[in-house]
Design a protein around this motif. Structure first.
Motif: not given
Length: 233
Positions: A157-166, A205-212, A216-220, A223-226
């Motif tokens: 699968l190529g390992g983890y996508a090197e995202l700052p969050l998620m 609530l913060l975690m739920w909001r970020l996950r949602l 919905c397509g927000a950039s990681p 989301l990491a900055r938040q």
């Protein structure tokens, strides 16, 4: 004579976790005693996290900070047939180690543990139960749940996508396309410090909001900055 590859490599990304690491590594001694490989990937700690762990792990690697980057780096050095990714503020009951070894003998593609939070009180117990139940229903795991995966599958699968969050959710979604996760018990214990420091329900609530927002397509990156403006990673 060729050495037999170990069944399990445990990969621990850490950044300034000198207080928590010794407890986790003590928990994992039972696995190391039966041949598991322990790899600590330090993201540039300045509190002696790596130095104090020299005798308790098999390999120490230093990288730039970033949990996904650190876990991928550890996986690239691992020789075990399975990889187990553990956060440095996790505690692992002895029975969880034993259960993991039992299940790996059945050769699952991947899996994770239920989780409970370290703090006392009904709210924190409820949150841990909700995280575990949500994961069982959705087949998606968070990093706090100790994701384990066959090394061959991880490499395919190529390992983890090197995202700052998620990065944990993103990997889970790809793994789920191959197979549902094995959901193990007893639970791992993860630190409740972020909930206690920033408010239990505010953090939920913060975690739920970020996950949602992520679904919905927000950039990681956004989301990491938040996220890092709120509870720490």
């Amino acid at each position: 004579m060729a050495m037999t590859a170990p069944l399990l490599s445990v990969i621990i990304p850490a950044l300034n976790e000198a207080e928590n690491l010794p407890r986790l590594l003590e928990d994992l001694h039972i696995l190391r005693a039966v041949g598991a490989e322990l790899i600590l990937v330090d993201g540039g700690s300045h509190d002696g996290s790596a130095q104090q762990s020299v005798t308790a792990v098999d390999q120490i690697l230093t990288t730039a900070p970033g949990r996904a980057r650190q876990m991928n780096a550890g996986a690239s050095l691992a020789s075990g047939r399975y990889l187990w990714f553990l956060h440095a503020d996790t505690r692992v009951p002895a029975r969880a180690c034993q259960r993991l070894l039992e299940v790996l003998g059945e050769q699952p593609a991947w899996g994770r543990f239920d989780v409970q939070l370290s703090g006392a009180g009904p709210s924190l117990r409820l949150i841990g139960n909700m995280i575990s139940l949500r994961s069982r229903l959705t087949g998606i795991a968070s990093g706090d749940q100790g994701i384990f995966v066959a090394r061959s599958v991880f490499a395919e699968l190529g390992g983890y996508a090197e995202l700052p969050l998620m990065e944990d959710l993103e990997l889970s979604r790809r793994l789920k396309r191959l197979a549902r996760p094995r959901c193990l018990w007893p639970p791992l214990v993860t630190s409740s410090r972020r909930w206690e420091q920033h408010g239990i329900w505010r953090t939920v609530l913060l975690m739920w909001r970020l996950r949602l927002a992520y679904y919905c397509g927000a950039s990681p990156e956004k989301l990491a900055r938040q996220y890092y403006g709120g509870p720490p990673s």
